[in-house]
Design a protein around this motif. Structure first.
Motif, short mmCIF file in Angstrom:
data_model
loop_
_atom_site.label_atom_id
_atom_site.label_comp_id
_atom_site.label_asym_id
_atom_site.label_seq_id
_atom_site.Cartn_x
_atom_site.Cartn_y
_atom_site.Cartn_z
N ARG D 138 -3.87 -21.52 -2.84
CA ARG D 138 -3.52 -21.82 -4.21
C ARG D 138 -2.30 -20.99 -4.61
N GLU D 140 -1.66 -19.34 -7.19
CA GLU D 140 -1.94 -18.03 -7.78
C GLU D 140 -2.11 -16.95 -6.71
N LEU D 141 -2.62 -17.38 -5.56
CA LEU D 141 -2.89 -16.40 -4.51
C LEU D 141 -1.69 -16.21 -3.59
N GLU D 145 1.99 -10.20 -5.14
CA GLU D 145 1.00 -9.26 -5.64
C GLU D 145 -0.41 -9.62 -5.21
N PHE D 146 -0.67 -10.89 -5.01
CA PHE D 146 -2.05 -11.28 -4.82
C PHE D 146 -2.40 -11.79 -3.42
N ASP D 148 -2.64 -10.11 -0.67
CA ASP D 148 -3.63 -9.20 -0.08
C ASP D 148 -5.02 -9.51 -0.61
N PHE D 149 -5.06 -9.84 -1.88
CA PHE D 149 -6.34 -10.14 -2.51
C PHE D 149 -6.95 -11.39 -1.87
N LEU D 187 -10.21 -20.74 -1.93
CA LEU D 187 -8.83 -20.29 -1.73
C LEU D 187 -7.79 -21.37 -1.58
#
Lengths: 193, 193, 193, 193
Positions: D138, D140-141, D145-146, D148-149, D187
């Motif tokens: 996605r 957003e991922l 910044e994200f 790694d999340f 994800l």
DNA sequence: CATGAATGAGGTTTCATTCAT
DNA sequence: TATGAATGAAACCTCATTCAT
């Protein structure tokens, strides 16, 4: 005495051992000494079968160097006092120039690893020299029974002087002559200031 | 509540440590010390968190004992020389009566395990006593810069004397007075034989 | 259950253990825990006969606290998604507010010291809550066999979110909602954005 | 000259450590590890100077093995979903085949003994792989910044799946595909069932 | 002869637990 | 009941020495 392959390596080991013992005492590891000497761990044991052997050899070696320095330092043999002064100055200046060697010796000399045999050999290094000084010594210290005692007092005063001179470099000259004056008063027959 | 920490055990540990260090140097194992003190090995570490702490405590302890002996030994304070003589004799006789303690101290004093702080504490044990002796000392040794040096020379001579007296018990009396005479000549203001 | 004298002491021990385990893992010593709890070493063992007992009690205690927080956090029970959102937010915010507790739980949960019995008791703390969420869950995850799996996936995502939110406080809000969105997509029946 | 350091022994130590840590956590003793590796305890410390070094080396080693398995498992690279599926399956099946390794990693990863440096090195093992998956993730991922999340969420779901598959071997296939479905929903950009 | 890997005894220190107080 | 001193097994690690290469 079948000499080992490389006298260089033996010397390197003694040098490395000097530094290691000066800094860490007799607990310094053979591995460290070998590494700093640039040889393998096992090689050390080809030159010195045992760590104790190395320590004893090192003690004898350093005392021999000191003794040679004392002999080389004799310049003015005109009077007992000038002789004593030369010896004193050579002793002190050897200690100051070879701080680590001096410290290594101090540490080994109180250790039980240094055998009586080695200590005896060291004693035998010095005789002539002391004979020279002893001519000036007080009667009481010249008897056979007490001449070792006189030597020991001399050494004790010299080592203390070295230690203080190292600790206070700015005042080392004063300490050295103050020390000499004290030694001379303590041990010499006459005490002319 | 709970049983109190036993001063006896602490003392037993210090005593056992004295003997062990005298015989084997600072390499003496905590296991040996604990065993000879009659306590479990873990117990040692309740009283002294670290072997180094034990060594430092031991050094301070023994020097304190010596200092007390010196103070107790002051008998005739009429002249500087009698004072110095009492101090000298107390020092030597403490060393002779407490051979192991004396040897332990010697070994610890050249070790890097004894911290500057401990050495400083030891220095502070002695001041009054030395003040007494110093009144008799030569001008050169009485300046602030050099009074430590005078002390050190005194100690060096005394320790050497103890060592020789131990090695030659039959002649110990002679050695002691010969040593005193040397010290007095070396350090005192006037040198009347 | 005969309650011990002081519930305070027990609580203090659990609190101290939380911090200690969070920082040092289950290797944290009972002595440290007792000291930080303000009680004697031996006292710990009057409340928890064994260190393992303490760890298991602590694990259960912290999970109970978490569970209470989740229940208290339920505000809007109108739709499955708002319920799930409340649970999610309570979980995350408990983890953020109780960092040490959260870390202690994580460390204990991978340890073999936490017995299956304790793990079972912990599981039994959560049922009602999960029933609520589960109404919204995908069919596949609602069978008896797989509902535990769904719970575990929920927890895994939540713990990961907590960890990242702790590591990046500035972006914690974004992480929390990104995490929630992911959880919801992963587990819920419908995926309306 | 001298016998070369044996890669076999190092491997044996890592293998023994894997088992020991899996069963007893990082508290597993070096004595046990050495014994099970068939070497002397001292030998362990020639290969890993410190127990912490061993743990860090082991962590890196196991993660490297896992990474290699993931790379070897890529078979069908036609669509993002098939790629993700291969990675997922490789991950899970590595965990199932190497239960002890998997468990050891889990225990080490929550320990403070694993240094940030090691964790960083581990992160750097995986980049290409994640890039592949991330194409499907996605929006957003996918921001820097994200990402790694996103990785961490993937791992969390995979580890949970492994754990459940181990606990319920009869249903492992179902769990694996249920886990994959959940991960993909959580994800991936599109969520076609 | 030189090397350095291998060894295992022994070093210091920690710690859960017990028990006298 | 609460305490904390005492314990000794076991932990990690070092090191002098041996010996295969």
């Amino acid at each position: 005495m079948a000499r080992p392959r490389s006298e260089d390596k033996k010397q390197a080991l003694l040098d490395a051992a000097t530094d290691a013992v000066a800094l860490q005492g007799i607990a310094a590891s053979t591995a460290l000494i070998a590494r700093n000497a640039g040889v393998a761990e096992g090689t050390l044991f080809r030159y010195f079968p045992t760590k104790d052997d190395l320590l004893n050899a090192l003690y004898l070696h350093l005392k021999t160097l000191l003794c040679e320095a004392l002999q080389a330092g004799l310049k003015d043999m005109s009077t007992p006092k000038t002789i004593a002064c030369d010896v004193w100055n050579s002793y002190i200046s050897w200690g100051l120039k070879n701080t680590l060697a001096q410290r290594a010796v101090r540490r080994m000399s109180v250790s039980e690893k240094i055998t009586p045999e080695t200590r005896q050999q060291v004693n035998e290094l010095f005789p002539e020299l002391y004979k020279l000084c002893q001519r000036a010594m007080r009667q009481e210290l010249m008897t056979i029974e007490f001449e070792d005692f006189g030597d020991a007092l001399f050494l004790a005063l010299a080592e203390t002087t070295i230690e203080f001179a190292l600790r206070h470099p700015a005042r080392s000259q004063e300490l050295i002559s103050l020390g000499f004056e004290s030694m001379w008063r303590a041990l010499a027959q006459e005490n002319p200031v």
